[in-house]
Design a protein around this motif. Structure first.
Motif, mmCIF file in Angstrom:
data_model
loop_
_atom_site.group_PDB
_atom_site.id
_atom_site.type_symbol
_atom_site.label_atom_id
_atom_site.label_comp_id
_atom_site.label_asym_id
_atom_site.label_seq_id
_atom_site.Cartn_x
_atom_site.Cartn_y
_atom_site.Cartn_z
ATOM 1 N N GLU A 67 0.800 -1.228 0.000
ATOM 2 C CA GLU A 67 0.000 0.000 0.000
ATOM 3 C C GLU A 67 0.829 1.272 0.000
ATOM 4 O OE1 GLU A 67 -2.924 0.083 3.111
ATOM 5 O OE2 GLU A 67 -4.298 -1.199 1.980
ATOM 6 N N ASP A 68 2.029 1.257 0.547
ATOM 7 C CA ASP A 68 2.808 2.491 0.691
ATOM 8 C C ASP A 68 3.085 3.164 -0.652
ATOM 9 O OD1 ASP A 68 2.815 2.172 3.396
ATOM 10 O OD2 ASP A 68 4.890 1.495 3.550
ATOM 11 N N ILE A 69 3.563 2.390 -1.613
ATOM 12 C CA ILE A 69 3.925 2.976 -2.908
ATOM 13 C C ILE A 69 2.690 3.443 -3.681
ATOM 14 C CG2 ILE A 69 4.920 2.452 -5.170
ATOM 15 C CD1 ILE A 69 7.126 0.910 -3.686
ATOM 16 N N PRO A 70 1.612 2.649 -3.776
ATOM 17 C CA PRO A 70 0.405 3.172 -4.428
ATOM 18 C C PRO A 70 -0.133 4.441 -3.761
ATOM 19 C CG PRO A 70 0.271 0.803 -4.224
ATOM 20 C CD PRO A 70 1.480 1.225 -3.442
ATOM 21 N N ARG A 71 -0.011 4.520 -2.445
ATOM 22 C CA ARG A 71 -0.415 5.753 -1.752
ATOM 23 C C ARG A 71 0.439 6.927 -2.206
ATOM 24 N NH1 ARG A 71 1.583 5.735 3.978
ATOM 25 N NH2 ARG A 71 3.469 6.159 2.773
ATOM 26 N N ASP A 72 1.747 6.703 -2.348
ATOM 27 C CA ASP A 72 2.639 7.773 -2.787
ATOM 28 C C ASP A 72 2.298 8.216 -4.210
ATOM 29 O OD1 ASP A 72 3.915 7.539 -0.351
ATOM 30 O OD2 ASP A 72 5.512 6.260 -1.128
ATOM 31 N N VAL A 73 1.957 7.250 -5.076
ATOM 32 C CA VAL A 73 1.549 7.579 -6.442
ATOM 33 C C VAL A 73 0.310 8.475 -6.412
ATOM 34 C CG1 VAL A 73 0.643 6.660 -8.610
ATOM 35 C CG2 VAL A 73 2.555 5.512 -7.477
ATOM 36 N N MET A 74 -0.697 8.064 -5.656
ATOM 37 C CA MET A 74 -1.938 8.836 -5.567
ATOM 38 C C MET A 74 -1.688 10.219 -4.994
ATOM 39 S SD MET A 74 -4.870 6.053 -4.489
ATOM 40 C CE MET A 74 -4.206 5.676 -2.898
ATOM 41 N N GLN A 75 -0.814 10.291 -4.003
ATOM 42 C CA GLN A 75 -0.514 11.575 -3.380
ATOM 43 C C GLN A 75 0.143 12.519 -4.382
ATOM 44 O OE1 GLN A 75 -0.782 12.435 0.626
ATOM 45 N NE2 GLN A 75 -1.513 13.789 -0.984
ATOM 46 N N LEU A 91 -6.216 8.104 -9.498
ATOM 47 C CA LEU A 91 -6.389 9.523 -9.789
ATOM 48 C C LEU A 91 -7.572 10.093 -9.006
ATOM 49 C CD1 LEU A 91 -5.805 12.107 -11.546
ATOM 50 C CD2 LEU A 91 -7.633 11.248 -13.029
ATOM 51 N N ALA A 92 -8.693 9.386 -9.060
ATOM 52 C CA ALA A 92 -9.892 9.861 -8.369
ATOM 53 C C ALA A 92 -9.635 10.015 -6.877
ATOM 54 C CB ALA A 92 -11.054 8.905 -8.620
ATOM 55 N N ALA A 93 -8.954 9.054 -6.272
ATOM 56 C CA ALA A 93 -8.667 9.133 -4.839
ATOM 57 C C ALA A 93 -7.720 10.283 -4.530
ATOM 58 C CB ALA A 93 -8.075 7.811 -4.349
ATOM 59 N N GLY A 94 -6.691 10.461 -5.361
ATOM 60 C CA GLY A 94 -5.719 11.520 -5.116
ATOM 61 C C GLY A 94 -6.331 12.906 -5.176
ATOM 62 N N LEU A 137 -9.306 17.728 -2.446
ATOM 63 C CA LEU A 137 -10.406 18.688 -2.497
ATOM 64 C C LEU A 137 -11.365 18.497 -1.330
ATOM 65 C CD1 LEU A 137 -11.065 18.660 -6.340
ATOM 66 C CD2 LEU A 137 -9.919 20.443 -5.003
ATOM 67 N N TRP A 138 -11.547 17.261 -0.886
ATOM 68 C CA TRP A 138 -12.393 17.003 0.279
ATOM 69 C C TRP A 138 -11.771 17.619 1.530
ATOM 70 C CZ3 TRP A 138 -14.025 11.354 1.986
ATOM 71 C CH2 TRP A 138 -14.967 11.444 3.023
#
Length: 405
Positions: free
Chosen positions: A195-203, A238-241, A246-247
């Motif tokens: 999860e760490d790397i996908p989180r970094d991508v989204m961020q 993309l949608a999550a990032g 914005l939320w």
């Protein structure tokens, strides 16, 4: 198809989500990415399309044009590079993060290898970042990735591995190769224990949202310039990032988020129906190559389940129509080069405005102010010309003339 998300909430951004992705971390990512020569120095344009807004009977349509984010041609130039930087820092925390993408530590990293599966743009971003950092890169491509996209990745020095299956099978092959050779997967989709790397991508993608906030003068915890934001599907990164940023900024006054994906790659739509990260029900093969994903990222779904108000699917033909609409422009609307995955949001908007019941379901009316994200340009120029009926260069020539008026 459209489904309203009964689990969406209107409340301040939850603390448990903020611990994973936050405005503070997004701004840090922007700072670390800023020296990279592959990125444009300023914000990407936010164009107004008043003629299209009038035609669709909405108050405003704005398009964030990510085609000029980088010579790589898409928003993916924000995700893989920052994920690579953060992963190297986990191994070498004393390094200067801003210096990594300028190659200052290339000698130290020359034997380090990263790998990923891709539909094209993520792999291109990772290959370019690996070359800048100084490490090795292996990219796994599935059968439906065009030779044109393969060549665009290979030019950055990546080793290409081809498989006969689809995107999800290429993800599995990348994981297998990584385990066998001791390589590091840098993927934009999460799975159990990863999860760490996908989180970094989204961020990294949140840079787009940060620029939108700045470009519109949005005030924290107040309603912003847009009532509705359309976001591409795919695995949900993309949608999550963007939605998370914005939320957090707007809080309970956040806009209505609508996620759009291909009918045959409906993993997010199915996730909304089932209330959990789910798989697509179709073939996954779509002209929208960057969205042709069969499984929802479980990490992304943690943000999408409470944060997205509606999910919809579109046909491939709708995407082609949307490409042509943006390319054509008008007297007051600038012509825009948008690739087949980049127009999913507009295709969704066009479908909603043709259906009064659907528009009512998401509160879309003559007072609505709509934001679209054009996530890519003509990343496969031959495909673009075939679908639009003219080369991207011709559209860009008309765009330049429009701007010079």
């Amino acid at each position: 198809m459209l489904v309203a998300n009964p689990r969406a909430v209107r409340a301040p951004y939850p603390a448990e989500l903020k611990s994973l992705m936050s405005i503070e971390r997004a701004q840090e990512s922007r700072l670390w990415l800023s020296p990279w020569p592959e990125l444009a120095r300023g914000a990407t344009p936010l164009y107004e399309l008043p003629d299209l807004a009038a035609k669709l009977n909405v108050a405003r349509i704005s398009v964030k044009d990510e085609s000029v984010r980088s010579p790589l041609g898409s928003f993916k130039a924000l995700g893989a590079p920052i994920a690579l930087v953060r992963q190297v820092l986990r191994l070498h925390p004393d390094l200067d993060p801003a210096a990594l993408l300028t190659g200052r530590h290339a000698e130290m990293l020359k034997d380090y290898t990263v790998i990923s599966a891709t539909d094209g743009n993520h792999g291109r971003g990772l290959a370019a970042a690996a070359r800048s950092v100084g490490c090795r890169c292996v990219i796994v491509l599935h059968a439906n990735v065009s030779l044109e996209r393969e060549q665009a990745i290979a030019v950055h020095g990546a080793r290409i591995v081809r498989i006969a299956g689809n995107y999800d099978e290429s993800v599995e092959e990348a994981a297998r190769l990584a385990a066998a050779h001791g390589w590091q997967v840098v993927s934009d989709t999460s799975y159990d224990g990863y999860e760490d790397i996908p989180r970094d991508v989204m961020q990294g993608y949140a840079t787009i949202a940060a620029e939108i906030v700045e470009q519109t003068g949005a005030v924290a915890n107040e309603a912003g310039a847009f009532t509705h934001v359309f976001l591409q599907g795919g695995v949900g990164g993309l949608a999550a990032g963007l939605a998370s940023y914005l939320w957090e900024h707007h809080g309970a006054q956040r806009p209505c988020f609508i996620v759009v994906e291909p009918r045959q790659a409906d993993c997010l739509f199915q996730s909304a129906l089932q209330g959990r990260a789910a798989k697509a029900t179709g073939s996954v093969d779509s002209v929208m190559a960057g969205l042709a994903c069969g499984e929802t990222s479980p990490l992304a779904w943690r943000f999408l389940q409470p944060g997205i108000d509606a999910f919809m699917t579109i046909e491939d033909g709708a995407a082609v129509q949307a490409m042509r609409v943006l390319a054509a422009g008008s007297g007051r609307d600038i012509p825009i080069v948008a690739g087949e995955s980049g127009v999913a949001g507009l295709a969704g908007l066009l479908a909603l405005r043709r259906d009064a019941a659907w528009s009512q379901q998401v509160g879309l009316d003559e007072c609505s102010r709509v934001l679209l994200i054009s996530t890519e340009g003509a990343t496969a120029p031959a495909v673009y010309e075939e679908l639009v009926g003219e080369p991207a260069d011709a559209v860009l020539k008309r765009q330049a003339a429009w701007l010079a008026r």
